[in-house]
Scaffold this active site. Structure first.
Site, mmCIF file in Angstrom:
data_model
loop_
_atom_site.group_PDB
_atom_site.id
_atom_site.type_symbol
_atom_site.label_atom_id
_atom_site.label_comp_id
_atom_site.label_asym_id
_atom_site.label_seq_id
_atom_site.Cartn_x
_atom_site.Cartn_y
_atom_site.Cartn_z
ATOM 1 N N ALA A 65 45.719 30.685 11.017
ATOM 2 C CA ALA A 65 45.049 31.581 9.386
ATOM 3 C C ALA A 65 46.349 30.995 8.520
ATOM 4 O O ALA A 65 47.132 30.833 8.931
ATOM 5 C CB ALA A 65 45.100 32.848 8.917
ATOM 6 N N GLY A 108 44.484 32.150 14.382
ATOM 7 C CA GLY A 108 43.799 31.933 14.217
ATOM 8 C C GLY A 108 43.041 31.288 14.610
ATOM 9 O O GLY A 108 41.469 31.257 15.037
ATOM 10 N N GLU A 111 42.038 32.362 17.895
ATOM 11 C CA GLU A 111 40.683 33.310 17.854
ATOM 12 C C GLU A 111 39.829 32.874 17.644
ATOM 13 O O GLU A 111 38.241 33.201 17.779
ATOM 14 C CB GLU A 111 40.942 33.640 16.846
ATOM 15 C CG GLU A 111 42.258 35.240 16.541
ATOM 16 C CD GLU A 111 42.860 35.954 16.078
ATOM 17 O OE1 GLU A 111 43.248 35.488 14.743
ATOM 18 O OE2 GLU A 111 42.857 37.014 15.997
ATOM 19 N N GLU A 131 51.112 36.777 15.405
ATOM 20 C CA GLU A 131 51.849 37.823 13.877
ATOM 21 C C GLU A 131 52.407 38.537 13.982
ATOM 22 O O GLU A 131 53.136 38.710 13.456
ATOM 23 C CB GLU A 131 49.801 37.694 13.939
ATOM 24 C CG GLU A 131 49.013 37.376 13.790
ATOM 25 C CD GLU A 131 48.170 36.375 15.138
ATOM 26 O OE1 GLU A 131 48.604 36.536 15.587
ATOM 27 O OE2 GLU A 131 46.939 35.731 14.628
HETATM 28 C C1 HXC Z 1 49.856 27.626 6.594
HETATM 29 C C2 HXC Z 1 50.976 25.778 8.264
HETATM 30 C C3 HXC Z 1 50.449 26.703 8.977
HETATM 31 C C4 HXC Z 1 49.470 27.892 8.386
HETATM 32 C C5 HXC Z 1 52.024 24.976 10.471
HETATM 33 N N1 HXC Z 1 51.676 25.032 8.705
HETATM 34 N N2 HXC Z 1 51.053 26.846 10.338
HETATM 35 N N3 HXC Z 1 50.777 26.103 6.822
HETATM 36 N N4 HXC Z 1 49.700 28.253 7.753
HETATM 37 N N5 HXC Z 1 49.740 29.243 10.139
HETATM 38 C C6 HXC Z 1 52.028 23.744 7.806
HETATM 39 C C7 HXC Z 1 54.226 24.047 8.007
HETATM 40 O O1 HXC Z 1 54.111 24.711 7.013
HETATM 41 C C8 HXC Z 1 53.829 22.730 7.503
HETATM 42 O O2 HXC Z 1 53.712 22.215 6.113
HETATM 43 C C9 HXC Z 1 53.358 21.636 8.320
HETATM 44 O O3 HXC Z 1 52.313 22.748 8.826
HETATM 45 C C10 HXC Z 1 54.067 21.578 9.441
HETATM 46 O O4 HXC Z 1 54.381 22.488 10.426
HETATM 47 P P1 HXC Z 1 56.533 22.436 10.935
HETATM 48 O O5 HXC Z 1 56.534 24.075 10.901
HETATM 49 O O6 HXC Z 1 56.776 21.722 10.005
HETATM 50 O O7 HXC Z 1 55.899 21.796 12.703
HETATM 51 P P2 HXC Z 1 55.986 22.286 13.848
HETATM 52 O O8 HXC Z 1 58.038 22.214 13.340
HETATM 53 O O9 HXC Z 1 56.369 21.245 14.776
HETATM 54 O O10 HXC Z 1 56.248 24.054 13.982
HETATM 55 C C11 HXC Z 1 54.585 24.122 14.294
HETATM 56 C C12 HXC Z 1 54.233 25.284 14.362
HETATM 57 C C13 HXC Z 1 55.070 25.994 13.540
HETATM 58 C C14 HXC Z 1 54.890 26.302 15.690
HETATM 59 C C15 HXC Z 1 52.973 25.086 14.957
HETATM 60 O O11 HXC Z 1 54.310 25.679 12.075
HETATM 61 C C16 HXC Z 1 54.277 27.503 12.967
HETATM 62 O O12 HXC Z 1 54.817 28.045 13.955
HETATM 63 N N6 HXC Z 1 52.992 27.758 12.481
HETATM 64 C C17 HXC Z 1 52.695 28.805 12.559
HETATM 65 C C18 HXC Z 1 52.125 29.692 13.098
HETATM 66 C C19 HXC Z 1 51.567 31.390 13.335
HETATM 67 O O13 HXC Z 1 52.341 32.160 12.992
HETATM 68 N N7 HXC Z 1 50.232 31.253 13.389
HETATM 69 C C20 HXC Z 1 49.930 31.918 12.786
HETATM 70 C C21 HXC Z 1 48.743 32.906 11.128
HETATM 71 S S1 HXC Z 1 48.365 34.475 11.068
HETATM 72 P P3 HXC Z 1 54.786 21.814 5.443
HETATM 73 O O14 HXC Z 1 54.370 21.492 3.733
HETATM 74 O O15 HXC Z 1 56.006 22.896 5.055
HETATM 75 O O16 HXC Z 1 55.092 20.840 5.689
HETATM 76 C C22 HXC Z 1 46.973 34.502 11.993
HETATM 77 C C23 HXC Z 1 46.262 34.978 11.917
HETATM 78 C C24 HXC Z 1 46.614 36.452 10.210
HETATM 79 O O17 HXC Z 1 45.810 33.298 11.845
HETATM 80 C C25 HXC Z 1 45.596 37.730 10.983
HETATM 81 C C26 HXC Z 1 46.922 38.164 9.415
HETATM 82 C C27 HXC Z 1 45.604 39.967 8.684
#
Ligand code: HXC
Length: 257
Positions: A65, A108, A111, A131
């Site tokens: 997400a 997400g 999911e 998360e």
């Molecule tokens: C918004 C995201 C994102 C996300 C990545 N990006 N994941 N933006 N939401 N979930 C964006 C980054 O901010 C970045 O943008 C660009 O994508 C590239 O990501 P990087 O982090 O620079 O790449 P890298 O270093 O290769 O790392 C990859 C990664 C990391 C390990 C996948 O991006 C990461 O950990 N992402 C988040 C994963 C996560 O936590 N997902 C769960 C979300 S919560 P910019 O503009 O900075 O370059 C969920 C459920 C929620 O899904 C339910 C709660 C109620």
């Protein structure tokens, strides 16, 4: 229909939806949810489409997400809008959906892949429910579908530590149906879509309905439901054609009727 966060294309016998925000690793914001569920509903209603393939552009399937969209979200706003409930529309699609997981399928994204029916993973795929690292928990089915898919031991491991697993561990755990080389991923997904296109659309919808019920009900009720669907399948022209073709030693010509 034109979309801005996804690509939706109709091919011969199947549809392909590509999550298309590669610069954000296909993070799932509300617009993606709205567009993806609308495209899937459109293809679900299109008689020429027998299955739907979902994949991601770039190096992610979907990295979860959209954290930037959620970071200032409050309880009252999320509760009133029933945040994420719209994803149920995807789970209600009656045609088979094939997830071609090309890279990160996190939060997400994992999911979403689990809402699909056949999950094919590239050797580069990475799955996880990170998360916990954000101080929250899965919100689109991770605690429920992951536990049903891979059991409590692995679901707790993934949801509590936030660690990622690769394609091989995902297949071994029962999350992925097949693992293929990255360059073979789309061919594999499209070939599965081709196989499904040769079957009866009614029979594949019956299969999807019956298998999904296994997650919802007791064994006794599920077996009874399966039997009744089987009985109902005898009312289709495709059953008559499929069984006649077998006896006559020829290929069946299903008419989805
Ligand atoms: C918004 C995201 C994102 C996300 C990545 N990006 N994941 N933006 N939401 N979930 C964006 C980054 O901010 C970045 O943008 C660009 O994508 C590239 O990501 P990087 O982090 O620079 O790449 P890298 O270093 O290769 O790392 C990859 C990664 C990391 C390990 C996948 O991006 C990461 O950990 N992402 C988040 C994963 C996560 O936590 N997902 C769960 C979300 S919560 P910019 O503009 O900075 O370059 C969920 C459920 C929620 O899904 C339910 C709660 C109620």
């Amino acid at each position: 229909t034109e979309f801005s966060t996804i690509l939706a294309e109709k091919h011969d016998g199947y549809a392909l939806i590509t999550l298309n925000r590669p610069e954000a690793l296909n993070a799932l914001n509300l617009e993606v949810m709205t567009e993806l569920t609308a495209a899937a509903a459109e293809f679900d209603a299109d008689p020429e489409v027998k299955s739907i393939v979902i994949t991601g552009a770039g190096r992610a399937f979907a990295a979860g997400a959209d954290i930037k969209e959620m970071k200032d979200l409050t309880f009252s706003k999320a509760y009133e809008a029933d945040w994420f409930a719209g994803w149920q529309d995807l789970a209600s699609v009656r045609k088979p959906i094939i997830a071609a997981v090309n890279g990160f399928a996190l939060g997400g994204g994992c999911e979403l892949a689990m809402m699909c029916d056949i999950l094919i993973a590239s050797e580069k795929a990475k799955f996880g429910q990170p998360e916990i690292n954000l101080g929250v928990l899965p919100g689109m089915g991770g605690s429920q579908r992951l536990t049903r898919a891979i059991g409590k031991a692995k679901a707790m491991d993934l949801c509590l530590t936030g660690r990622f697993i690769g394609a091989e561990e995902a297949e071994r755990s029962g999350l992925a149906a097949r693992v293929v080389a990255p360059e073979a991923l789309m061919d594999e997904a499209v070939s599965i879509a081709g196989v499904i296109a040769g079957k009866s659309r009614i029979a594949s919808a019956l299969v999807k309905e019956a298998v999904n019920l296994a997650f919802e009900t007791t064994l006794d009720q599920g077996l009874r439901f399966e039997r009744r669907l089987f009985h109902a399948s005898l009312a289709t022209a495709d059953q008559k054609e499929g069984m006649a073709a077998f006896v006559e030693k020829r290929d069946p010509q299903f008419t989805d009727s």
